[in-house]
Design a protein around this motif. Structure first.
Motif, PDB file in Angstrom:
ATOM      1  N   MET A 265       4.200   4.540 -16.798  1.00  0.00           N
ATOM      2  CA  MET A 265       4.086   4.440 -15.348  1.00  0.00           C
ATOM      3  C   MET A 265       3.093   5.503 -14.898  1.00  0.00           C
ATOM      4  O   MET A 265       3.313   6.701 -15.089  1.00  0.00           O
ATOM      5  N   LEU A 266       1.987   5.045 -14.312  1.00  0.00           N
ATOM      6  CA  LEU A 266       0.858   5.906 -13.999  1.00  0.00           C
ATOM      7  C   LEU A 266       0.742   6.103 -12.490  1.00  0.00           C
ATOM      8  O   LEU A 266       0.782   5.131 -11.728  1.00  0.00           O
ATOM      9  N   VAL A 267       0.580   7.331 -12.064  1.00  0.00           N
ATOM     10  CA  VAL A 267       0.545   7.673 -10.644  1.00  0.00           C
ATOM     11  C   VAL A 267      -0.899   7.933 -10.233  1.00  0.00           C
ATOM     12  O   VAL A 267      -1.568   8.814 -10.783  1.00  0.00           O
ATOM     13  N   TYR A 268      -1.373   7.148  -9.232  1.00  0.00           N
ATOM     14  CA  TYR A 268      -2.777   7.240  -8.822  1.00  0.00           C
ATOM     15  C   TYR A 268      -2.945   6.593  -7.455  1.00  0.00           C
ATOM     16  O   TYR A 268      -2.258   5.623  -7.118  1.00  0.00           O
ATOM     17  N   ASP A 269      -3.882   7.115  -6.665  1.00  0.00           N
ATOM     18  CA  ASP A 269      -4.185   6.551  -5.352  1.00  0.00           C
ATOM     19  C   ASP A 269      -5.094   5.334  -5.539  1.00  0.00           C
ATOM     20  O   ASP A 269      -6.316   5.437  -5.502  1.00  0.00           O
ATOM     21  N   VAL A 270      -4.497   4.182  -5.727  1.00  0.00           N
ATOM     22  CA  VAL A 270      -5.247   2.963  -6.022  1.00  0.00           C
ATOM     23  C   VAL A 270      -6.118   2.539  -4.852  1.00  0.00           C
ATOM     24  O   VAL A 270      -7.302   2.216  -5.011  1.00  0.00           O
ATOM     25  N   ASP A 271      -5.555   2.528  -3.657  1.00  0.00           N
ATOM     26  CA  ASP A 271      -6.246   1.957  -2.494  1.00  0.00           C
ATOM     27  C   ASP A 271      -7.028   2.977  -1.685  1.00  0.00           C
ATOM     28  O   ASP A 271      -7.630   2.637  -0.655  1.00  0.00           O
ATOM     29  N   GLY A 272      -7.043   4.233  -2.108  1.00  0.00           N
ATOM     30  CA  GLY A 272      -7.866   5.231  -1.435  1.00  0.00           C
ATOM     31  C   GLY A 272      -7.374   5.671  -0.084  1.00  0.00           C
ATOM     32  O   GLY A 272      -8.161   6.172   0.728  1.00  0.00           O
ATOM     33  N   ASP A 273      -6.068   5.533   0.183  1.00  0.00           N
ATOM     34  CA  ASP A 273      -5.540   5.903   1.501  1.00  0.00           C
ATOM     35  C   ASP A 273      -4.890   7.280   1.507  1.00  0.00           C
ATOM     36  O   ASP A 273      -4.144   7.616   2.412  1.00  0.00           O
ATOM     37  N   LYS A 274      -5.171   8.070   0.490  1.00  0.00           N
ATOM     38  CA  LYS A 274      -4.760   9.470   0.399  1.00  0.00           C
ATOM     39  C   LYS A 274      -3.284   9.658   0.074  1.00  0.00           C
ATOM     40  O   LYS A 274      -2.725  10.743   0.287  1.00  0.00           O
ATOM     41  N   ASP A 275      -2.622   8.623  -0.435  1.00  0.00           N
ATOM     42  CA  ASP A 275      -1.303   8.825  -1.016  1.00  0.00           C
ATOM     43  C   ASP A 275      -1.246   8.125  -2.372  1.00  0.00           C
ATOM     44  O   ASP A 275      -2.037   7.233  -2.651  1.00  0.00           O
ATOM     45  N   ASN A 276      -0.336   8.538  -3.214  1.00  0.00           N
ATOM     46  CA  ASN A 276      -0.318   8.068  -4.595  1.00  0.00           C
ATOM     47  C   ASN A 276       0.540   6.820  -4.771  1.00  0.00           C
ATOM     48  O   ASN A 276       1.660   6.738  -4.249  1.00  0.00           O
ATOM     49  N   ASP A 277      -0.004   5.880  -5.520  1.00  0.00           N
ATOM     50  CA  ASP A 277       0.659   4.634  -5.846  1.00  0.00           C
ATOM     51  C   ASP A 277       1.101   4.678  -7.314  1.00  0.00           C
ATOM     52  O   ASP A 277       0.894   5.675  -7.999  1.00  0.00           O
ATOM     53  N   VAL A 278       1.715   3.605  -7.805  1.00  0.00           N
ATOM     54  CA  VAL A 278       2.219   3.563  -9.176  1.00  0.00           C
ATOM     55  C   VAL A 278       1.699   2.307  -9.863  1.00  0.00           C
ATOM     56  O   VAL A 278       1.775   1.203  -9.314  1.00  0.00           O
ATOM     57  N   ILE A 279       1.160   2.474 -11.073  1.00  0.00           N
ATOM     58  CA  ILE A 279       0.649   1.371 -11.891  1.00  0.00           C
ATOM     59  C   ILE A 279       1.525   1.255 -13.134  1.00  0.00           C
ATOM     60  O   ILE A 279       1.816   2.262 -13.790  1.00  0.00           O
ATOM     61  N   THR A 280       1.942   0.041 -13.492  1.00  0.00           N
ATOM     62  CA  THR A 280       2.726  -0.154 -14.701  1.00  0.00           C
ATOM     63  C   THR A 280       2.775  -1.633 -15.031  1.00  0.00           C
ATOM     64  O   THR A 280       2.152  -2.457 -14.359  1.00  0.00           O
TER      65      THR A 280
END
Length: 419
Positions: free
Chosen positions: A244-259
């Motif tokens: 489970m990878l934590v990264y700001d996918v959409d560029g809105d300055k908060d972190n999302d989760v990829i998995t």
């Protein structure tokens, strides 16, 4: 044991892989990967990298072997070597590396079968013979343990769970031969050794690294006191897939989760961090690859996404996804589509005014992933490569780039499904 190869099996994979930011009409960069098949034997479900012979070149390690960079033509044992039957399992589900005793030489770390021990092997600094084995942690549960700095001390920890507790194992840097200490960050739960889906990252953007599982995330407190559990936040992140990878996918300055949603089924997703009216973090699921071709804009579909990594593959400043199909996780008749091509992909992140898109580029269709896939510059040329160990063998995919005509570049791009 030293294994010399007169001819390394090198396969040029000039596939539809290239995409880069185009700076002008004449600038079209095509990305391709040269496939190095280091072994066709099953030693491990993962690979990692380090400089094990101290020559300044990056080497790779898998199970009981390390391959000398940068051509990877020589394999050496650091512990007794054994190839396993691909109908079964290996004793090396994950490989990592670091300089654990501070002598300036990288040491391999091997995480065994889920529920078994993890050991690190002391680099003999060029001397012959097996490397001295040291116990790291007696029981490492979960099929997606991590290796990184979770406590903010600038040094790596083994992030996992053991005996029903989530947490991380920390080396004793003053006395590195001692077994590692395990910091419990949760109350005791029902997590077993074959648990899928785990990760770490700063979920709430407070500068501290949090712990993630498929049922939510555990918030690291500002003052972490030994014996006190971290605050648990319940979230449904799916059935348990890969890292489970934590990264700001959409560029809105908060972190999302990829998995991935299911390690032995289908579903590559990202979960958008969305604040509710009370300012609390919630997550909205976005499907990237599903169980049907029409669920991906480019018709991509594959199963058993048991490993995921995140890296800026093309140098555009955005992190892309690397994943693929694990080959024969439970043999030739287990799980979804066990005999479908063992594909390996990178998904380019593109942001626009209309939202987020991931463009799929196939790296290979006869390797896949194991429980681990690693993206790193192992050839020291400034370009990101991909390394894989699984039941098909050991592989290094070396990224190459070249400028091509506009027509050739356009022909190489993935084509969306007709609407």
């Amino acid at each position: 044991m030293i294994i010399k190869r007169k001819a390394l099996a090198v396969v040029m994979a000039w596939l539809c892989l290239g995409f880069a930011a185009v700076t002008s009409a004449e600038d079209h960069i095509l990305r391709t990967f040269k496939k190095f098949k280091l072994s066709d034997k099953f030693f491990s479900e993962g690979m990692y990298y380090g400089d094990f012979n101290h020559d300044g070149k990056t080497d790779v390690t898998a199970g009981s072997l390390w391959y000398a960079g940068s051509d990877f033509q020589t394999a050496s044992e650091f512990r007794p070597s054994k190839a396993f039957d691909p109908l079964g399992y290996s004793d090396a589900f994950f490989s990592f590396a670091a300089d654990f005793n501070g002598d300036g030489w990288d040491d391999p770390l091997v995480v065994g079968f889920p529920g078994a021990a993890a050991y690190w092997y002391e680099n003999p600094k060029g001397a012959a013979g097996p490397w001295k084995q040291h116990l790291a942690l007696a029981i490492v549960d979960n099929e997606s343990p991590g290796f990184g700095d979770i406590n903010g001390d600038g040094k790596p920890e083994l992030i996992c769970h053991t005996d029903g507790y989530l947490g991380y194992a920390e080396p004793n840097w003053q006395d590195p031969t001692k077994p590692w200490s395990f910091r419990q960050i949760s109350t005791k739960g029902g997590w077993g050794k074959f648990q899928h889906g785990m990760g770490y990252g700063d979920v709430n953007d407070d500068g501290r690294t949090d712990f993630l599982m498929r049922e939510g995330w555990w918030e690291q407190p500002a003052a972490d006191k030994a014996g006190e559990p971290w605050t648990y936040h319940k979230v449904d992140f799916g059935g348990g897939g890969a890292q489970m990878l934590v990264y700001d996918v959409d560029g809105d300055k908060d972190n999302d989760v990829i998995t991935s949603l299911q390690a032995h089924g289908y579903g590559l997703v990202w979960f958008e961090n969305v604040k509710n009216d009370a300012g609390e973090i919630t997550f909205k699921q976005h499907l990237i690859v599903g169980s049907k071709p029409e669920e991906n804009p480019y018709g991509v579909k594959f199963s058993q996404l048991h490993a995921v990594d995140l890296v800026d593959m093309d140098g555009d400043g955005l992190k892309d996804i690397i994943t693929g199909k694990r080959y024969w996780a439970h043999g030739p008749k287990g799980d979804a589509e066990p005999d479908a091509p063992a594909v390996l992909y990178w998904f380019k992140l593109v942001r626009s005014n209309t939202g987020v898109e991931y463009i799929p580029y196939e790296i290979d269709n006869d390797s896949g992933v194991g429980t681990q896939v690693i993206a790193a510059d192992v050839t020291n040329d400034g370009k990101v490569d991909v390394i894989v160990g699984n039941k098909k063998g050991h592989f290094v995919f070396v990224q190459e780039t070249r400028n091509v005509s506009k027509d050739e570049w356009e022909k190489a791009q993935p084509k969306p499904l007709a609407k």
